[in-house]
Design an enzyme around this catalytic site. Structure first.
Site, PDB file in Angstrom:
ATOM      1  N   GLU A  43       7.218   6.221   6.498  1.00  9.28           N
ATOM      2  CA  GLU A  43       7.663   7.614   6.610  1.00  9.28           C
ATOM      3  C   GLU A  43       7.583   8.072   8.057  1.00  9.28           C
ATOM      4  O   GLU A  43       8.285   8.956   8.480  1.00  9.28           O
ATOM      5  CB  GLU A  43       6.772   8.517   5.765  1.00  9.28           C
ATOM      6  CG  GLU A  43       6.899   8.228   4.276  1.00  9.28           C
ATOM      7  CD  GLU A  43       5.772   8.863   3.498  1.00  9.28           C
ATOM      8  OE1 GLU A  43       5.508  10.049   3.718  1.00  9.28           O
ATOM      9  OE2 GLU A  43       5.149   8.164   2.685  1.00  9.28           O
ATOM     10  N   THR A  88       0.868  -1.182   0.000  1.00  6.23           N
ATOM     11  CA  THR A  88       0.000   0.000   0.000  1.00  6.23           C
ATOM     12  C   THR A  88       0.905   1.233   0.000  1.00  6.23           C
ATOM     13  O   THR A  88       1.325   1.668  -1.056  1.00  6.23           O
ATOM     14  CB  THR A  88      -0.971  -0.033   1.196  1.00  6.23           C
ATOM     15  OG1 THR A  88      -0.246  -0.297   2.378  1.00  6.23           O
ATOM     16  CG2 THR A  88      -2.028  -1.104   1.006  1.00  6.23           C
ATOM     17  N   ASN A  95      -1.514   9.592   8.819  1.00  8.13           N
ATOM     18  CA  ASN A  95      -2.737   8.939   9.256  1.00  8.13           C
ATOM     19  C   ASN A  95      -3.930   9.867   9.332  1.00  8.13           C
ATOM     20  O   ASN A  95      -5.061   9.410   9.386  1.00  8.13           O
ATOM     21  CB  ASN A  95      -2.525   8.260  10.607  1.00  8.13           C
ATOM     22  CG  ASN A  95      -1.855   6.918  10.415  1.00  8.13           C
ATOM     23  OD1 ASN A  95      -2.472   5.992   9.914  1.00  8.13           O
ATOM     24  ND2 ASN A  95      -0.585   6.836  10.753  1.00  8.13           N
ATOM     25  N   LYS A 142       3.909  -7.201   3.628  1.00  6.98           N
ATOM     26  CA  LYS A 142       3.572  -5.780   3.578  1.00  6.98           C
ATOM     27  C   LYS A 142       3.086  -5.328   4.960  1.00  6.98           C
ATOM     28  O   LYS A 142       2.593  -6.115   5.746  1.00  6.98           O
ATOM     29  CB  LYS A 142       2.483  -5.510   2.541  1.00  6.98           C
ATOM     30  CG  LYS A 142       1.122  -5.970   3.010  1.00  6.98           C
ATOM     31  CD  LYS A 142      -0.005  -5.025   2.644  1.00  6.98           C
ATOM     32  CE  LYS A 142       0.257  -3.640   3.089  1.00  6.98           C
ATOM     33  NZ  LYS A 142      -0.675  -3.195   4.158  1.00  6.98           N
ATOM     34  N   THR A 177      -2.694  -2.955   8.363  1.00  5.91           N
ATOM     35  CA  THR A 177      -2.704  -4.367   8.002  1.00  5.91           C
ATOM     36  C   THR A 177      -1.314  -4.906   7.726  1.00  5.91           C
ATOM     37  O   THR A 177      -0.518  -4.269   7.059  1.00  5.91           O
ATOM     38  CB  THR A 177      -3.593  -4.604   6.759  1.00  5.91           C
ATOM     39  OG1 THR A 177      -4.924  -4.349   7.126  1.00  5.91           O
ATOM     40  CG2 THR A 177      -3.451  -6.030   6.265  1.00  5.91           C
ATOM     41  N   SER A 188      -8.159  12.306   3.113  1.00  8.12           N
ATOM     42  CA  SER A 188      -8.739  13.634   2.868  1.00  8.12           C
ATOM     43  C   SER A 188      -8.020  14.336   1.726  1.00  8.12           C
ATOM     44  O   SER A 188      -7.111  13.814   1.117  1.00  8.12           O
ATOM     45  CB  SER A 188      -8.696  14.466   4.140  1.00  8.12           C
ATOM     46  OG  SER A 188      -7.418  14.411   4.731  1.00  8.12           O
TER      47      SER A 188
END
Lengths: 396, 396
Positions: A268, A147, A391, A173, A184, A396
């Site tokens: 990150e 992801t 997060n 992942k 996840t 958004s």
């Protein structure tokens, strides 16, 4: 062999189904040319995603599988009955194209939860996906279920046993920062060793518990966490002789630890990894509870991120863990510097002593709470401005 | 009377001891002109700060007290035997100046932990502190134990009982973001009502449990958390008649709730307050565990900070709370919008529907997990970039 090569008898493929806006693979497939003994370790969350429920159904009744399909972009979690029906439909599509039983197709999903699978995109992508088998390597499969991972996480190892060489490959992942939406963690572990169907699940679960269950990014356990392990025996080399079993278990633990470590390190948001080692507790469970309370403390995490020798936050977290202990039995060291011994603070210019060590990426925290036999080692990431940014901005 | 006026028979003072670099009051004193019935509620942390231990010692053997001394800048926590000796010395200094018993002086501290009290500064400041009694009001005392609070937190209320009027005043500081170093929450509650020594502790503890124990900033329980309540009877109005007792308990609960709410709301870091209401659990304890898991989830906190209708994070947190439940019994609404009912996602353009409501400061989250009698309401703050900044920069 290259790190990227899969064990014998396994093939990988991938396709662009279009679950995500980006122009990239979002659907991956692993196929074993023969029956593979299968094991699985799943999330303990009450809300298990549809692909988790589907895998658990299969592994209750079957010891072998032939394929693993993994997608990113859609978690198929909290999707109710329709979600499970859709998951079964994807298993069936792939099984039909491969000419195998639908119960031989294991499933994994990651992405935004609550949305139903885009079945039209699945239907359109499955022919390409199956046709691509053999065109991807370990990295290629890993990229299909990534992801926001900063780098693909895979590892391989050749292991010499008395009967010859077997190969182990992991592809993973996650987690937390890396998949901000659901934290996840997905992992596929493949080997061409010959294993015993009766013991593969317990052997694998034991190794996963020692490794994957001892890392933490944010303490949030996903609805989709899944580790699947397939052993297809294509090497014809068995792991059953006692000395071979010991070597294989050690190597499996090592490669899973390496893979789990990549998960904490990536992202990150994460800038540091705390290695929290608790000793002297009455039981391992008590030691674990203390380690998790420290590793999940927002105040400890932000202090470590800020390179602040603020050891009082560590002591306070130990004290509120809920584990019974006597303050006078507690000692703490940070980056090898003793700060607190037998419930008393030690003198010293800790800010100056720790300035250098706290710049490093790995931060050892040693905690002793008595003379009991219980111990636990947890790897946990720090809490950074980047974590909150990613997060809170994710959708958004 | 003004909000700033203390109940009858109480006086407040403050002084600049110089514990903090800033040119401001850092030492506060409350004095009751007559014996006051005393109650206390303290941190559950195993590592209790010296002032907490000193208060607990006193309240084990005495039902009354005469003074409360509070300082900021130094927590006197994790300071071992020397810390407790120093604390006793500060009680003695103040008691001697006031001509009262040292066991009548209750103590509260907040600040960086691990450092020993600066006794020379205490010795120099105590004469000024005692001389200042009467010169400060509720706000003046509150400012003396503030750390990085954005505003002083105090409230007062006059209550009409059958025998006349009694007054209640609370003064508080904290928590989390507000005192980044230790998340310490301190509160003083004063009343001139006549209370029964046998029941004051249990009455006060009950009201504190309904209010202070139901707010959360970061889940970190400080070594110093203290709430002290003094009732000196100076109004000569009793609360013992059943209807008076009921009125007083309701008003005490209300003012403590108001005070606790100020704690969650304050802070550069907190931008929103989640009101997490769990119903239908088997017990209140189960409901509390679910509410705390949601309220402490970093992924939920950052989503709310980011105004993201990412309800899957709420469902995932419920599911990993450790409370036994059936997924098909779980329903969730956010800001009054039903999102998830009986384990199934509801259709709807939630992003659009929730865009407006998520801009607001108060965010209601309703969770139902079955038909049981257990419920719990938790107020919890969000997790912002400001929180991480302040907590990682605090000492550097």
């Amino acid at each position: 062999m290259q790190t990227n090569d899969l064990p014998q008898g396994f093939m990988a493929g991938a396709a662009q189904a279009g679950f995500k806006a980006k122009d990239r693979d979002d659907l991956g497939l692993i196929f074993s040319t023969c029956d593979a003994v299968a094991a699985g370790v799943f999330t303990t969350n009450v809300f298990k995603a549809a692909p988790v429920l589907a895998c658990q159904e299969i592994l209750k009744n079957h010891t072998t599988a032939r394929a693993i399909v993994a997608n990113s972009g859609q978690a198929n979690a909290c999707t109710g009955e329709e979600g499970l029906k859709n998951c079964h439909a994807t298993q069936k599509m792939i099984a039909e194209r491969l000419g195998i039983d639908a119960d031989a197709v294991l499933t994994m999903s990651t992405g935004v939860i609550g949305d139903q699978l885009k079945m039209d995109k699945w239907t359109a992508a499955v022919p390409d996906l199956v046709a691509s088998l053999g065109s991807r390597d370990a990295e290629g499969f890993t990229r299909a279920f990534m992801t926001t991972d900063a780098f693909p996480k895979f590892a391989s190892k050749d292991i010499q046993l008395s009967g010859g060489t077997v190969r182990l490959t992991t592809m993973a992942k996650g987690a937390g920062m890396i998949c901000p939406n659901m934290a996840t963690m997905l992992c596929v572990c493949l080997t061409d060793a010959v294993v015993e169907p009766e013991s593969w699940q317990s052997l694998f679960a034991r190794c996963a518990d020692r490794t994957f269950n001892r890392v933490s990014v944010d303490g949030d356990t996903s609805t989709n966490d899944t580790i699947l392990a397939l052993a297809n025996g294509a090497s014809t080399v068995s792991i059953t002789a006692p000395e071979d079993a010991a070597i294989f278990e050690k190597e499996l633990t090592d490669i899973l630890r390496t893979t789990a470590h990549m998960l904490v390190k990536d992202g990150e948001g994460a800038t540091k990894v705390m290695h929290i080692h608790v000793q002297g507790a009455d039981s391992d469970a008590d030691a674990e509870q203390i380690a998790r309370t420290v590793g999940h403390s927002q105040l400890v995490k932000t202090a470590i991120y800020g390179r602040d020798a603020n050891w009082g936050r560590i002591v306070a977290a130990i004290g509120r863990s809920g584990v019974r202990m006597r303050p006078e039995d507690v000692s703490v060291s940070l980056c090898g510097v003793d700060l607190f011994r037998n419930g008393q603070p030690l003198g010293g210019n800790f800010d100056a002593q720790l300035e250098g060590p706290l710049q490093k990426e790995d931060i050892p925290i040693e905690i002793s709470v008595g003379k009991g036999p219980g111990s636990y080692l947890l790897e946990a990431s720090d809490l950074s401005i980047g974590y909150v940014k990613l997060n809170s901005d994710y959708r958004s």
